[in-house]
Write an enzyme that holds these catalytic residues in place. Structure first.
Site, PDB file in Angstrom:
ATOM      1  N   VAL A 110      35.270  10.642  28.562  1.00 14.04           N
ATOM      2  CA  VAL A 110      35.895  11.182  29.764  1.00 14.04           C
ATOM      3  C   VAL A 110      35.134  10.688  30.981  1.00 14.04           C
ATOM      4  O   VAL A 110      33.899  10.731  31.011  1.00 14.04           O
ATOM      5  CB  VAL A 110      35.877  12.729  29.738  1.00 14.04           C
ATOM      6  CG1 VAL A 110      36.429  13.303  31.022  1.00 14.04           C
ATOM      7  CG2 VAL A 110      36.645  13.235  28.544  1.00 14.04           C
ATOM      8  N   CYS A 111      35.846  10.221  31.971  1.00 12.02           N
ATOM      9  CA  CYS A 111      35.235   9.787  33.220  1.00 12.02           C
ATOM     10  C   CYS A 111      35.243  10.974  34.172  1.00 12.02           C
ATOM     11  O   CYS A 111      36.195  11.219  34.894  1.00 12.02           O
ATOM     12  CB  CYS A 111      36.021   8.622  33.812  1.00 12.02           C
ATOM     13  SG  CYS A 111      35.274   7.973  35.317  1.00 12.02           S
ATOM     14  N   LEU A 112      34.185  11.746  34.109  1.00  7.23           N
ATOM     15  CA  LEU A 112      34.063  12.937  34.939  1.00  7.23           C
ATOM     16  C   LEU A 112      32.750  12.831  35.704  1.00  7.23           C
ATOM     17  O   LEU A 112      31.673  12.837  35.109  1.00  7.23           O
ATOM     18  CB  LEU A 112      34.091  14.188  34.060  1.00  7.23           C
ATOM     19  CG  LEU A 112      34.100  15.535  34.746  1.00  7.23           C
ATOM     20  CD1 LEU A 112      35.307  15.673  35.670  1.00  7.23           C
ATOM     21  CD2 LEU A 112      34.127  16.648  33.714  1.00  7.23           C
TER      22      LEU A 112
END
Length: 116
Positions: free
Chosen positions: A12-14
């Site tokens: 996840v690109c968080l």
């Protein structure tokens, strides 16, 4: 199917996880606040899934249909509790019965005698 989730690895690109993590964040914040917010408000300008990002920016209606297709295919209620490899349906029924916990009252007097 999401611009900020890698379809193969599940990464996840968080931003809060990848760059600005601090001890003031805990897992409850991540799972109850940050991830739901990311899922509701994707950021196609910082994608992990370029196909989803491009589709979202160039053809939003097609992106929406693809998301609905993924939900139909991969988010079925019967998949919520996947069986353990090698387990039979009878094993799953037995596991459901294990949720009832027997409580032993014999040690209650010992707990009442403890001082805080």
């Amino acid at each position: 199917f999401h611009p900020n989730v890698d379809e193969v690895s599940g990464s996840v690109c968080l931003d809060v996880i990848n760059q600005t993590w601090s001890p003031m964040y805990d897992l409850i914040n991540v799972f109850e606040v940050f991830l739901p917010q990311l899922l509701h408000y994707p950021n196609p300008t910082d994608p992990m899934n370029g196909e989803a990002a491009a589709l979202m920016m160039k053809e939003p209606a097609l992106y929406s249909e693809r998301c609905k297709e993924y939900v139909r295919r991969f988010a079925k209620p019967e998949d919520a509790k996947a069986p353990t490899p090698g387990a039979s349906n009878d094993d799953m029924k037995d596991d459901a019965d294990d949720d009832d916990v027997d409580v032993d009252d014999s040690g209650d007097s010992e707990i009442e005698d403890l001082e805080l």
